[in-house]
Design a protein around this motif. Structure first.
Motif, PDB file in Angstrom:
ATOM      1  N   GLY A  66      -2.220   2.962  19.520  1.00 18.73           N
ATOM      2  CA  GLY A  66      -0.954   3.482  19.009  1.00 18.73           C
ATOM      3  C   GLY A  66      -1.125   4.850  18.367  1.00 18.73           C
ATOM      4  O   GLY A  66      -0.344   5.766  18.603  1.00 18.73           O
ATOM      5  N   ARG A  67      -2.188   4.992  17.565  1.00 19.74           N
ATOM      6  CA  ARG A  67      -2.452   6.290  16.933  1.00 19.74           C
ATOM      7  C   ARG A  67      -2.810   7.353  17.974  1.00 19.74           C
ATOM      8  O   ARG A  67      -2.426   8.504  17.853  1.00 19.74           O
ATOM      9  CB  ARG A  67      -3.564   6.160  15.892  1.00 19.74           C
ATOM     10  CG  ARG A  67      -3.104   5.491  14.601  1.00 19.74           C
ATOM     11  CD  ARG A  67      -4.053   5.676  13.442  1.00 19.74           C
ATOM     12  NE  ARG A  67      -4.989   4.663  13.060  1.00 19.74           N
ATOM     13  CZ  ARG A  67      -4.777   3.359  12.912  1.00 19.74           C
ATOM     14  NH1 ARG A  67      -3.625   2.861  13.183  1.00 19.74           N
ATOM     15  NH2 ARG A  67      -5.709   2.552  12.513  1.00 19.74           N
ATOM     16  N   LEU A  68      -3.556   6.939  19.017  1.00 18.94           N
ATOM     17  CA  LEU A  68      -3.916   7.878  20.091  1.00 18.94           C
ATOM     18  C   LEU A  68      -2.665   8.373  20.832  1.00 18.94           C
ATOM     19  O   LEU A  68      -2.592   9.544  21.208  1.00 18.94           O
ATOM     20  CB  LEU A  68      -4.871   7.225  21.091  1.00 18.94           C
ATOM     21  CG  LEU A  68      -6.337   7.158  20.679  1.00 18.94           C
ATOM     22  CD1 LEU A  68      -7.139   6.348  21.694  1.00 18.94           C
ATOM     23  CD2 LEU A  68      -6.919   8.552  20.525  1.00 18.94           C
ATOM     24  N   VAL A  69      -1.705   7.486  21.045  1.00 23.48           N
ATOM     25  CA  VAL A  69      -0.462   7.889  21.707  1.00 23.48           C
ATOM     26  C   VAL A  69       0.261   8.927  20.858  1.00 23.48           C
ATOM     27  O   VAL A  69       0.727   9.949  21.380  1.00 23.48           O
ATOM     28  CB  VAL A  69       0.444   6.667  21.990  1.00 23.48           C
ATOM     29  CG1 VAL A  69       1.843   7.103  22.380  1.00 23.48           C
ATOM     30  CG2 VAL A  69      -0.171   5.808  23.075  1.00 23.48           C
ATOM     31  N   LEU A  70       0.342   8.690  19.556  1.00 28.08           N
ATOM     32  CA  LEU A  70       0.997   9.668  18.676  1.00 28.08           C
ATOM     33  C   LEU A  70       0.256  11.001  18.695  1.00 28.08           C
ATOM     34  O   LEU A  70       0.886  12.062  18.743  1.00 28.08           O
ATOM     35  CB  LEU A  70       1.089   9.121  17.250  1.00 28.08           C
ATOM     36  CG  LEU A  70       2.054   7.955  17.061  1.00 28.08           C
ATOM     37  CD1 LEU A  70       1.943   7.390  15.647  1.00 28.08           C
ATOM     38  CD2 LEU A  70       3.487   8.362  17.366  1.00 28.08           C
ATOM     39  N   GLU A  71      -1.072  10.954  18.681  1.00 26.16           N
ATOM     40  CA  GLU A  71      -1.856  12.189  18.770  1.00 26.16           C
ATOM     41  C   GLU A  71      -1.616  12.888  20.100  1.00 26.16           C
ATOM     42  O   GLU A  71      -1.518  14.112  20.168  1.00 26.16           O
ATOM     43  CB  GLU A  71      -3.349  11.902  18.585  1.00 26.16           C
ATOM     44  CG  GLU A  71      -3.766  11.688  17.161  1.00 26.16           C
ATOM     45  CD  GLU A  71      -3.466  12.874  16.260  1.00 26.16           C
ATOM     46  OE1 GLU A  71      -3.819  14.030  16.616  1.00 26.16           O
ATOM     47  OE2 GLU A  71      -2.857  12.650  15.197  1.00 26.16           O
ATOM     48  N   GLY A  72      -1.522  12.109  21.174  1.00 25.59           N
ATOM     49  CA  GLY A  72      -1.301  12.666  22.502  1.00 25.59           C
ATOM     50  C   GLY A  72       0.024  13.398  22.623  1.00 25.59           C
ATOM     51  O   GLY A  72       0.159  14.343  23.405  1.00 25.59           O
ATOM     52  N   LEU A  73       1.018  12.966  21.842  1.00 25.55           N
ATOM     53  CA  LEU A  73       2.311  13.655  21.875  1.00 25.55           C
ATOM     54  C   LEU A  73       2.209  15.079  21.335  1.00 25.55           C
ATOM     55  O   LEU A  73       3.010  15.939  21.680  1.00 25.55           O
ATOM     56  CB  LEU A  73       3.349  12.867  21.072  1.00 25.55           C
ATOM     57  CG  LEU A  73       3.779  11.529  21.674  1.00 25.55           C
ATOM     58  CD1 LEU A  73       4.696  10.781  20.705  1.00 25.55           C
ATOM     59  CD2 LEU A  73       4.451  11.717  23.021  1.00 25.55           C
ATOM     60  N   LYS A  74       1.196  15.331  20.525  1.00 32.13           N
ATOM     61  CA  LYS A  74       1.006  16.677  19.953  1.00 32.13           C
ATOM     62  C   LYS A  74       0.457  17.661  20.981  1.00 32.13           C
ATOM     63  O   LYS A  74       0.655  18.859  20.861  1.00 32.13           O
ATOM     64  CB  LYS A  74       0.053  16.609  18.759  1.00 32.13           C
ATOM     65  CG  LYS A  74       0.601  15.825  17.592  1.00 32.13           C
ATOM     66  CD  LYS A  74      -0.421  15.702  16.481  1.00 32.13           C
ATOM     67  CE  LYS A  74       0.111  14.834  15.356  1.00 32.13           C
ATOM     68  NZ  LYS A  74      -0.903  14.621  14.316  1.00 32.13           N
ATOM     69  N   ASP A  75      -0.248  17.139  21.980  1.00 38.04           N
ATOM     70  CA  ASP A  75      -0.879  17.984  22.992  1.00 38.04           C
ATOM     71  C   ASP A  75       0.145  18.353  24.062  1.00 38.04           C
ATOM     72  O   ASP A  75       0.611  17.500  24.808  1.00 38.04           O
ATOM     73  CB  ASP A  75      -2.059  17.249  23.619  1.00 38.04           C
ATOM     74  CG  ASP A  75      -2.744  18.051  24.715  1.00 38.04           C
ATOM     75  OD1 ASP A  75      -2.453  19.269  24.850  1.00 38.04           O
ATOM     76  OD2 ASP A  75      -3.572  17.471  25.434  1.00 38.04           O
ATOM     77  N   ARG A  76       0.461  19.606  24.146  1.00 38.33           N
ATOM     78  CA  ARG A  76       1.466  20.060  25.111  1.00 38.33           C
ATOM     79  C   ARG A  76       0.845  20.773  26.298  1.00 38.33           C
ATOM     80  O   ARG A  76       1.544  21.314  27.145  1.00 38.33           O
ATOM     81  CB  ARG A  76       2.468  20.976  24.413  1.00 38.33           C
ATOM     82  CG  ARG A  76       3.173  20.218  23.289  1.00 38.33           C
ATOM     83  CD  ARG A  76       4.118  21.055  22.532  1.00 38.33           C
ATOM     84  NE  ARG A  76       4.606  20.296  21.373  1.00 38.33           N
ATOM     85  CZ  ARG A  76       5.441  20.752  20.505  1.00 38.33           C
ATOM     86  NH1 ARG A  76       5.930  21.969  20.630  1.00 38.33           N
ATOM     87  NH2 ARG A  76       5.829  20.018  19.491  1.00 38.33           N
ATOM     88  N   SER A  77      -0.473  20.742  26.394  1.00 39.17           N
ATOM     89  CA  SER A  77      -1.155  21.473  27.466  1.00 39.17           C
ATOM     90  C   SER A  77      -0.872  20.893  28.847  1.00 39.17           C
ATOM     91  O   SER A  77      -0.978  21.601  29.841  1.00 39.17           O
ATOM     92  CB  SER A  77      -2.664  21.493  27.214  1.00 39.17           C
ATOM     93  OG  SER A  77      -3.194  20.178  27.275  1.00 39.17           O
TER      94      SER A  77
END
Length: 174
Positions: A66-77
Motif C-alpha cells: 500500500g505504501r509502495l503504491v502511494l510512493e509510485g503515484l509520486k513518480d511521473r516519469s
C-alpha cells in the motif's frame, strides 16, 4: 483459498469480506462458493471457489505494498500523456485495467487520468473512471494501512496538489 472474515478485493467492486463459504447444487453439480459482501455498498456476491482466481478475487494488499503504491503515484516519469489519443480508446483501456482488479493497474489509471486532467478537461466517462479508481485505491490502501479512506484520499490529493488545485481555489476546496 480464502477463509471466512478475510478481506478480499473483487475487481471493479473493491474490498469485500468473505462472510461464509457454502456448497450449493447447480444443474446437478455441487460447487463451493465464497459469499462476499462488498463493504462500500453491501452488495453480496457469490464467487465459485474453483473460479475465484480467474475472476480476479485476491487478498487485500499488505501495508508495505500500500505504501509502495502511494510512493509510485509520486513518480511521473512513466506518464504517457494523452498525446491526442482518442478519449474512447483511453476509456476502453482504462476500463479494462480497472476490471483487472490489479492494484498496479488501478493506480496507473488514477495517475494517468489526474495527469491528463492537468492538460485538458476530462470527458464525463473519464471523470467517472477517475472517481472509480480513486475509490478502489483509497479503500484498499485504507484497509491495508488500518486507516480511514478519507485520510488516504487526502494523501493522494496532496501528492497531486500542484495539479488538483484550481486557480483561485481555497485550500479547503481542494
Amino acid at each position: 483459498m480464502f477463509s471466512e472474515k478475510q478481506l478480499v478485493v473483487y475487481p471493479a467492486q473493491g474490498v469485500g469480506e468473505v462472510e461464509r463459504i457454502e456448497s450449493q447444487e447447480i444443474g446437478g453439480t455441487r460447487a463451493d462458493f465464497y459469499i462476499v459482501r462488498i463493504l462500500s455498498n453491501n452488495v453480496t456476491l457469490m464467487v465459485p471457489v474453483a473460479n475465484a482466481e480467474n475472476v480476479g478475487l485476491r487478498s487485500v494488499c499488505g501495508a508495505d505494498e500500500g505504501r509502495l503504491v502511494l510512493e509510485g503515484l509520486k513518480d511521473r516519469s512513466d506518464f504517457m500523456g494523452y498525446s491526442g489519443q482518442n478519449w474512447n480508446r483511453r476509456y476502453r483501456e482504462y476500463s479494462e485495467k480497472l476490471k483487472s482488479g490489479e492494484l498496479d493497474d488501478v493506480s496507473y489509471v488514477l495517475k494517468e487520468l489526474i495527469l491528463i486532467g492537468r492538460d485538458k478537461e476530462l470527458s464525463f466517462g473519464e471523470r467517472r473512471l477517475l472517481e472509480q479508481a480513486m475509490t478502489l485505491i483509497t479503500m484498499e490502501i485504507a484497509y491495508a494501512l488500518g486507516t480511514q479512506q478519507d485520510a488516504v484520499r487526502k494523501e493522494i490529493e496532496e501528492i497531486f496538489a500542484d495539479i488538483l488545485k484550481r486557480p483561485g481555489a481555497d485550500e479547503e476546496d481542494v
